[in-house]
Write an enzyme that holds these catalytic residues in place. Structure first.
Site, short mmCIF file in Angstrom:
data_model
loop_
_atom_site.label_atom_id
_atom_site.label_comp_id
_atom_site.label_asym_id
_atom_site.label_seq_id
_atom_site.Cartn_x
_atom_site.Cartn_y
_atom_site.Cartn_z
CG ASP A 278 -2.49 0.47 0.81
OD1 ASP A 278 -2.22 1.82 0.40
OD2 ASP A 278 -3.54 -0.09 0.96
CG HIS B 78 -4.58 1.97 -1.95
ND1 HIS B 78 -4.58 2.50 -1.01
CD2 HIS B 78 -5.81 1.84 -2.67
CE1 HIS B 78 -6.02 2.65 -0.70
NE2 HIS B 78 -6.57 2.41 -1.68
CD GLU C 113 -10.41 3.50 -1.25
OE1 GLU C 113 -11.21 3.80 -0.61
OE2 GLU C 113 -9.12 3.14 -0.99
C1 ACM Z 1 -11.04 -0.88 0.12
O1 ACM Z 1 -11.55 -0.92 1.36
N1 ACM Z 1 -10.42 0.08 -0.15
C2 ACM Z 1 -11.07 -1.94 -0.57
#
Ligand code: ACM
Length: 469
Positions: A35, A109, A187
């Site tokens: 991440d 991420h 995201e």
């Molecule tokens: C997530 O909670 N962004 C998969």
């Protein structure tokens, strides 16, 4: 799912987590290995991923709002698993009938990877990027996808990115025996892609009209790489925002809806919705918990029905609880966030809904609290704490109502700043605090046994929640 990226957990702690989960018949551990805050897996030939990408500045407080680190602050907080560590974890899990699903979260991420190898970014100046230590890097004020303040995405228009992922996935596929590899996909911001000439050229070459299609192109290419390694491709539900082949599996996290839609299109689905299965959400009143942007109480987790009506049950591969660890700094708190909600989600996954019953379940939970006490496992007693409701009476004065999730619980309270016990006034209905009171203290009992924590709720806080006087 255990997020070992936001905070690192040692291999011993991961084993400890496996020991706890198998008691409730969890048979798969999804490790979120990468991440913005860390890359946690040794990749041979890409040493910077763990020399640079696994380390950040140690900070404590409200993760996400931290003061940006200064250049002289040591980047010595974090860690990673060597490939031998991973083999050891996999064997430990296998001995307990647990499979391990690895996740490499791309294209968003990905700041830890970019801080290690800036050429993976489309954005000029990425050489200055550093692994995130909990400072703000996204603006969520306009909803999803977020506006990135630094570009944490891999460049979909750069062939080096696919060569990089090929190297990573070759080793991931060889290391993890499980048949799926999770490639994230959640995201991913588009605002830096919109500015990139390379992305614009890619769109023209591939005949893409909308910037959102670029992630679809990326996902299809990554899926091809995963399959070339003999594995199946799974990702978060955003990967289906563009057309994907039917053998793409999704984890439905933004509620049940995307999982239901995916199953209707013939995709396999794992249900892990925020609505029932997000273990990072607060279990009790925010006054008692590390602050997270949402709450999820035990009784709501217990309402989880992983196989929705009208969906082919064969396509629902399973149910999963997700423990993100932005606000989870140590293994004790990981336990606290997992139990007892992990019990509710396990029972929801394994029991037919006709066998589910909240009071019966809760009496079992109470027996298990005794076991967890003996085992010295941390868990949340929030289910015993009252739920506060602050409203305005007809004369605009503050009215406080309390309720409880747990059955057969008595609430005692004070407004005089002393700690209540069961000889204090017992709550029987809506209260109007005395004019001069500044603190409302409550505690819960089951008969003579104190079960909840003493909660000190400032009257100012309740006034704020009740709104305008
Ligand atoms: C997530 O909670 N962004 C998969």
């Amino acid at each position: 799912m255990f997020d070992v990226a936001r905070h690192f957990f040692t291999k011993h702690e991961v084993k400890q987590y496996i020991d706890a989960m198998v008691k409730y018949k969890y048979n798969l551990l999804h490790l979120h290995l990468t991440d913005d805050e860390g890359w946690r897996l040794e990749i041979k030939g890409l040493p910077k991923l763990t020399d640079v990408g696994a380390w950040r500045v140690k900070k404590e407080g409200n993760f996400g709002d931290f003061i940006p680190p200064t250049p002289n602050e040591p980047r010595d907080y974090g860690g990673f698993y060597t490939q031998n560590d991973i083999k050891e974890i996999i064997q430990y899990a296998k001995d307990r009938y647990v499979d391990i699903l690895p996740e490499i979260d791309v294209p968003g991420h990905s700041l830890a990877a970019i801080a290690s190898y800036p050429e993976l970014s489309c954005t000029p100046g990425a050489e200055k990027y550093q692994v995130r230590s909990g400072e703000k890097i996204m603006d969520w004020s306009r909803g999803a996808p977020p506006i990135a303040l630094v570009d944490n995405t891999l460049c979909p228009a750069n062939e080096k990115v696919y060569a990089f992922l090929d190297t990573v996935l070759t080793q991931v596929a060889a290391l993890f025996p499980f048949e799926y590899i999770h490639l994230g996909g959640d995201e991913a911001p588009i605002n830096f892609w919109q500015k990139s000439d390379a992305v614009k050229a890619l769109m023209q070459r591939e005949g893409m009209k909308r910037i959102e299609e670029v992630q679809g192109y990326f996902e299809r290419r990554v899926k091809t790489i995963v399959e070339a390694k003999g594995k199946k491709f799974i990702g978060w539900d955003e990967i289906l925002e563009n057309p994907m082949p039917a053998n793409t599996t999704v984890m439905s996290w933004r509620g049940m809806k995307y999982g239901i839609e995916a199953a209707h299109k013939g995709h396999e689905v794992v249900m892990s919705p925020t609505t029932y299965a997000y273990l990072d959400y607060m279990q009790g009143d925010q006054i008692t918990e590390p602050k997270v942007y949402a709450s999820l109480r035990l009784n709501t987790s217990y309402e989880f029905e992983p196989v929705p009506k009208g969906v082919d049950p064969k396509l629902i591969k399973g149910a999963q609880a997700n423990l993100w660890t932005e606000q989870v700094y140590n293994i004790r708190q990981a336990e606290y966030m997992t139990w007892p909600r992990g019990m509710a989600i396990a029972e929801s996954a394994w029991s037919p809904s006709s066998k589910k019953n909240w009071p019966t379940f809760f009496s079992k939970v109470e027996n298990h609290f005794d076991r967890l006490d003996l085992a010295e496992t941390k868990y949340s007693p929030s289910v015993y704490d009252p739920i506060f409701k602050a409203t305005r009476a007809a004369d605009r004065s503050l009215a406080i109502s309390l309720s409880t999730e747990a059955p057969e619980i008595d609430i005692y309270y004070s407004f005089d700043n002393s700690e209540p016990d069961r000889f204090y006034p017992k709550y029987t209905g809506t209260l109007n605090p005395p004019k001069d009171a500044t603190m409302f203290k409550v505690v819960t009992y089951k008969g003579k046994k104190k079960v909840g924590r003493i909660i000190s709720m400032p009257i100012d806080e309740l006034n704020k929640r009740a709104g305008k006087r």
